[in-house]
Design a protein around this motif. Structure first.
Motif, PDB file in Angstrom:
ATOM      1  N   ALA A   1      -8.475   6.588   7.506  1.00  0.00           N
ATOM      2  CA  ALA A   1      -9.040   6.032   8.747  1.00  0.00           C
ATOM      3  C   ALA A   1      -8.713   4.550   8.879  1.00  0.00           C
ATOM      4  O   ALA A   1      -8.445   4.065   9.984  1.00  0.00           O
ATOM      5  N   PHE A   2      -8.716   3.819   7.765  1.00  0.00           N
ATOM      6  CA  PHE A   2      -8.355   2.396   7.804  1.00  0.00           C
ATOM      7  C   PHE A   2      -6.904   2.250   8.246  1.00  0.00           C
ATOM      8  O   PHE A   2      -6.588   1.402   9.089  1.00  0.00           O
ATOM      9  N   LEU A   3      -6.016   3.065   7.689  1.00  0.00           N
ATOM     10  CA  LEU A   3      -4.605   2.998   8.069  1.00  0.00           C
ATOM     11  C   LEU A   3      -4.414   3.344   9.551  1.00  0.00           C
ATOM     12  O   LEU A   3      -3.621   2.708  10.246  1.00  0.00           O
TER      13      LEU A   3
ATOM     14  N   GLN B   1       5.080  -2.382   4.735  1.00  0.00           N
ATOM     15  CA  GLN B   1       3.877  -2.059   5.510  1.00  0.00           C
ATOM     16  C   GLN B   1       2.641  -2.005   4.615  1.00  0.00           C
ATOM     17  O   GLN B   1       1.559  -2.417   5.039  1.00  0.00           O
ATOM     18  N   LEU B   2       2.807  -1.517   3.399  1.00  0.00           N
ATOM     19  CA  LEU B   2       1.668  -1.469   2.478  1.00  0.00           C
ATOM     20  C   LEU B   2       1.212  -2.872   2.092  1.00  0.00           C
ATOM     21  O   LEU B   2       0.010  -3.121   1.953  1.00  0.00           O
ATOM     22  N   ARG B   3       2.147  -3.799   1.942  1.00  0.00           N
ATOM     23  CA  ARG B   3       1.756  -5.185   1.645  1.00  0.00           C
ATOM     24  C   ARG B   3       0.983  -5.786   2.815  1.00  0.00           C
ATOM     25  O   ARG B   3      -0.027  -6.476   2.624  1.00  0.00           O
ATOM     26  N   ILE B   4       1.429  -5.521   4.027  1.00  0.00           N
ATOM     27  CA  ILE B   4       0.744  -6.011   5.227  1.00  0.00           C
ATOM     28  C   ILE B   4      -0.660  -5.391   5.299  1.00  0.00           C
ATOM     29  O   ILE B   4      -1.649  -6.084   5.566  1.00  0.00           O
ATOM     30  N   ALA B   5      -0.748  -4.098   5.061  1.00  0.00           N
ATOM     31  CA  ALA B   5      -2.034  -3.405   5.101  1.00  0.00           C
ATOM     32  C   ALA B   5      -2.976  -3.938   4.026  1.00  0.00           C
ATOM     33  O   ALA B   5      -4.179  -4.091   4.262  1.00  0.00           O
TER      34      ALA B   5
END
Length: 113
Positions: A33-35, A60-64
């Protein structure tokens, strides 16, 4: 896999969408849900597999992860996403500025370009 796209090249590619939503959420210690929420806020736009499933890259994972840090500190998700976007834009502008300065310094010292 074809000869012109070796697996090792994709594994080293920060932009290769290697992670499923479930794996990405697990790696970040968060929920799907966060993603979805940061996707709706347009912080990141995951690519889609042929079956329509979201796929995330290491970049994208680093940004997230940065957005999650801000949210964990109490920042509303929309504000966290905006902060991360602005931080990313600032970093890129600083990189470009440094490159211009390097070129200007090189040319000022008799460089040919």
């Amino acid at each position: 896999m074809t000869a012109d796209t070796p697996l090792s090249g994709r594994l080293d590619d920060d932009d290769y969408p290697a992670y499923t939503m479930g794996r990405a959420a697990e790696m970040l210690g968060t929920t799907p849900a966060f993603l979805r929420a940061i996707g709706e806020a347009r912080l990141i736009t995951p690519l889609r597999s042929e079956g329509g499933h979201r796929r995330y890259s290491r970049y994208q994972l680093r940004i997230a992860a940065r957005a999650r840090e801000l949210v964990d500190k109490g920042t509303p998700i929309e504000a966290a996403c905006r902060i991360v976007i602005l931080e990313d834009q600032l970093e890129e502008a600083q990189r470009i500025n440094a490159e211009y300065r390097r070129r200007a310094g090189h040319e000022a010292h008799g460089g040919t370009g």
